[in-house]
Design a protein around this motif. Structure first.
Motif, PDB file in Angstrom:
ATOM      1  N   GLN A 251       0.837  -1.195   0.000  1.00  0.00           N
ATOM      2  CA  GLN A 251       0.000   0.000   0.000  1.00  0.00           C
ATOM      3  C   GLN A 251       0.874   1.248   0.000  1.00  0.00           C
ATOM      4  O   GLN A 251       1.972   1.269   0.552  1.00  0.00           O
ATOM      5  N   ALA A 252       0.391   2.312  -0.679  1.00  0.00           N
ATOM      6  CA  ALA A 252       1.161   3.548  -0.793  1.00  0.00           C
ATOM      7  C   ALA A 252       1.341   4.182   0.583  1.00  0.00           C
ATOM      8  O   ALA A 252       0.361   4.488   1.277  1.00  0.00           O
ATOM      9  N   PHE A 253       2.580   4.397   0.959  1.00  0.00           N
ATOM     10  CA  PHE A 253       2.888   4.947   2.280  1.00  0.00           C
ATOM     11  C   PHE A 253       3.782   6.190   2.193  1.00  0.00           C
ATOM     12  O   PHE A 253       3.640   7.126   2.964  1.00  0.00           O
ATOM     13  N   ARG A 254       4.692   6.198   1.203  1.00  0.00           N
ATOM     14  CA  ARG A 254       5.671   7.287   1.123  1.00  0.00           C
ATOM     15  C   ARG A 254       5.899   7.705  -0.324  1.00  0.00           C
ATOM     16  O   ARG A 254       5.900   6.862  -1.231  1.00  0.00           O
ATOM     17  N   LEU A 255       6.087   9.004  -0.526  1.00  0.00           N
ATOM     18  CA  LEU A 255       6.489   9.544  -1.811  1.00  0.00           C
ATOM     19  C   LEU A 255       7.970   9.895  -1.740  1.00  0.00           C
ATOM     20  O   LEU A 255       8.405  10.573  -0.803  1.00  0.00           O
ATOM     21  N   LEU A 256       8.721   9.443  -2.715  1.00  0.00           N
ATOM     22  CA  LEU A 256      10.151   9.746  -2.777  1.00  0.00           C
ATOM     23  C   LEU A 256      10.440  10.555  -4.033  1.00  0.00           C
ATOM     24  O   LEU A 256      10.328  10.048  -5.157  1.00  0.00           O
ATOM     25  N   LEU A 257      10.785  11.824  -3.842  1.00  0.00           N
ATOM     26  CA  LEU A 257      11.248  12.655  -4.946  1.00  0.00           C
ATOM     27  C   LEU A 257      12.745  12.421  -5.094  1.00  0.00           C
ATOM     28  O   LEU A 257      13.494  12.538  -4.124  1.00  0.00           O
ATOM     29  N   LEU A 266       9.585  10.477  -9.413  1.00  0.00           N
ATOM     30  CA  LEU A 266       8.865  10.187  -8.179  1.00  0.00           C
ATOM     31  C   LEU A 266       8.667   8.686  -8.060  1.00  0.00           C
ATOM     32  O   LEU A 266       8.195   8.039  -9.003  1.00  0.00           O
ATOM     33  N   PHE A 267       9.052   8.128  -6.924  1.00  0.00           N
ATOM     34  CA  PHE A 267       8.743   6.745  -6.584  1.00  0.00           C
ATOM     35  C   PHE A 267       7.644   6.746  -5.521  1.00  0.00           C
ATOM     36  O   PHE A 267       7.716   7.500  -4.553  1.00  0.00           O
ATOM     37  N   ILE A 268       6.632   5.910  -5.705  1.00  0.00           N
ATOM     38  CA  ILE A 268       5.615   5.694  -4.683  1.00  0.00           C
ATOM     39  C   ILE A 268       6.006   4.415  -3.953  1.00  0.00           C
ATOM     40  O   ILE A 268       6.066   3.336  -4.558  1.00  0.00           O
ATOM     41  N   LEU A 269       6.288   4.518  -2.660  1.00  0.00           N
ATOM     42  CA  LEU A 269       6.816   3.400  -1.884  1.00  0.00           C
ATOM     43  C   LEU A 269       5.798   2.912  -0.866  1.00  0.00           C
ATOM     44  O   LEU A 269       4.933   3.670  -0.405  1.00  0.00           O
ATOM     45  N   ASP A 270       5.919   1.629  -0.497  1.00  0.00           N
ATOM     46  CA  ASP A 270       5.140   1.136   0.638  1.00  0.00           C
ATOM     47  C   ASP A 270       5.982   1.288   1.909  1.00  0.00           C
ATOM     48  O   ASP A 270       7.101   1.811   1.881  1.00  0.00           O
ATOM     49  N   ARG A 271       5.468   0.829   3.040  1.00  0.00           N
ATOM     50  CA  ARG A 271       6.158   1.047   4.322  1.00  0.00           C
ATOM     51  C   ARG A 271       7.501   0.319   4.377  1.00  0.00           C
ATOM     52  O   ARG A 271       8.420   0.737   5.089  1.00  0.00           O
ATOM     53  N   THR A 272       7.639  -0.766   3.637  1.00  0.00           N
ATOM     54  CA  THR A 272       8.890  -1.532   3.644  1.00  0.00           C
ATOM     55  C   THR A 272       9.952  -0.922   2.737  1.00  0.00           C
ATOM     56  O   THR A 272      11.081  -1.406   2.701  1.00  0.00           O
ATOM     57  N   GLY A 273       9.598   0.122   1.981  1.00  0.00           N
ATOM     58  CA  GLY A 273      10.552   0.751   1.081  1.00  0.00           C
ATOM     59  C   GLY A 273      10.541   0.194  -0.320  1.00  0.00           C
ATOM     60  O   GLY A 273      11.348   0.602  -1.160  1.00  0.00           O
ATOM     61  N   ARG A 274       9.607  -0.719  -0.604  1.00  0.00           N
ATOM     62  CA  ARG A 274       9.509  -1.257  -1.958  1.00  0.00           C
ATOM     63  C   ARG A 274       8.764  -0.271  -2.850  1.00  0.00           C
ATOM     64  O   ARG A 274       7.778   0.329  -2.446  1.00  0.00           O
ATOM     65  N   LEU A 297       0.594  11.011   3.768  1.00  0.00           N
ATOM     66  CA  LEU A 297       1.681  10.267   3.139  1.00  0.00           C
ATOM     67  C   LEU A 297       3.004  10.836   3.615  1.00  0.00           C
ATOM     68  O   LEU A 297       3.157  12.053   3.787  1.00  0.00           O
ATOM     69  N   SER A 298       3.957   9.966   3.828  1.00  0.00           N
ATOM     70  CA  SER A 298       5.303  10.422   4.161  1.00  0.00           C
ATOM     71  C   SER A 298       5.969  10.939   2.892  1.00  0.00           C
ATOM     72  O   SER A 298       5.681  10.459   1.791  1.00  0.00           O
ATOM     73  N   LEU A 299       6.861  11.909   3.028  1.00  0.00           N
ATOM     74  CA  LEU A 299       7.538  12.487   1.868  1.00  0.00           C
ATOM     75  C   LEU A 299       9.013  12.650   2.165  1.00  0.00           C
ATOM     76  O   LEU A 299       9.390  13.099   3.257  1.00  0.00           O
TER      77      LEU A 299
END
Length: 321
Positions: A251-257, A266-274, A297-299
């Motif tokens: 599930q979407a948890f974090r946005l990584l720019l 932009l990567f959309i990551l889950d809580r495990t970093g995948r 969402l975490s960013l």
């Protein structure tokens, strides 16, 4: 000895591209004959691809986009050069054999895998389409305005005579003609309200971005959400992907720019970093912060090393080229 492979045949429905390939050993030169632009790369292999993408349009109907082409990949599988178009498999195979460059036929690969490969771009990557700019493009905006005003005047005239049905019939015939001519800009002649609606919708979208209810990139992609806690990847009126927001794996948890050697995305990551989805392009950090804060969402924003970039790419489930 240089080997030359001229290519003709476009993505279905578009004008015919004029792209030529030459090889000098394992160095590949691609020339966009429509613009004269030329690129030289030394790929590890060529990647002959074909992929479909199911999208959901505004009325919830499913529509399929089909794309094909050839990409030049480096040793890490990153795209050095993308050449969309209908490439003849037998010609391409002969060319690759004579040039001494391995050819991977990925036309039967699952579309999700192909999109993941094409979204993995090398620094300085380029895309050559072999299509010249339309000579009508500079006249298109005045034509759109003229068509819209003319259509509006005709609609008002017919309805003032009490023959609204005549306008509806004319509009229906006009849209059939548009489908045959593929001149979509003329749609405003038969739907005059588009002349007003488009600027309004553009302004409303900008307001959504400022409020944090949407997040746009320079490439036309944007993120939005649905009331049932779902994150949508959109392009225009089309929904390319849906992801549930949450803390569970997948599930979407974090946005990584990210920024990597001139590349941004932009990567959309889950809580495990995948990585669940990869969206190349430029995403404004301030807008991303508002969007992430509003939707819990975490960013984070990082300058990635090559190894980190490859790790995220290899874990990505889906990607938008």
């Amino acid at each position: 000895m240089n080997q030359i492979l001229p290519i003709a045949g476009a993505i279905k429905g578009s004008r015919c591209p004029k792209t030529a390939l030459t090889s000098d050993g394992q160095t590949l030169a691609a020339t966009d004959q429509a613009t004269g632009h030329s690129v030289r790369v030394t790929p590890t292999r060529l990647y002959h691809y074909n992929y479909d993408q199911q999208v959901t349009i505004a009325n919830s109907k499913q529509k399929r986009h089909s794309s094909q082409g050839v990409a030049a990949l480096d040793a890490d599988g990153l795209v050095l050069l993308d050449l969309p178009g209908e490439w003849h498999a037998s010609h391409l195979k002969d060319f690759a054999h004579q040039a001494g460059i391995p050819l991977e036929d990925a036309r039967a690969e699952p579309s999700v895998n192909v999109r993941r490969v094409l979204a993995a771009r090398a620094p300085g990557w380029q895309r050559l389409r072999g299509l010249s700019a339309s000579s009508l493009r500079k006249w298109q905006k005045p034509m759109v305005i003229f068509a819209g005003v003319t259509g509006a005047a005709l609609m008002v005239y017919l309805t003032s005579l009490g023959i609204w049905g005549a306008w509806r019939g004319l509009s229906a015939i006009g849209h059939v003609v548009l489908d045959l001519l593929d001149a979509k800009w003329l749609a405003v002649a038969f739907s005059p309200l588009l002349l007003v609606i488009r600027p309004v919708t553009t302004r409303l979208h900008r307001r959504r971005v400022k409020k944090g209810t949407a997040l746009s990139s320079t490439g036309g992609l944007y993120l939005s959400t649905k009331p049932n806690n779902k994150l949508l990847v959109n392009h225009g009126n089309e929904v390319l992907a849906e992801l549930r927001i949450g803390e569970a794996p997948g599930q979407a948890f974090r946005l990584l720019l990210y920024r990597y050697d001139g590349l941004t995305g932009l990567f959309i990551l889950d809580r495990t970093g995948r990585s669940l989805h990869h969206l190349p392009g430029l995403w404004p950090p301030e807008d991303a912060n508002r969007f992430a804060t509003r939707h819990n969402l975490s960013l984070s924003a990082h300058r990635l090393t090559r190894d980190e970039y490859l790790t995220f790419l290899n874990s990505t489930q889906e990607a938008t080229p």
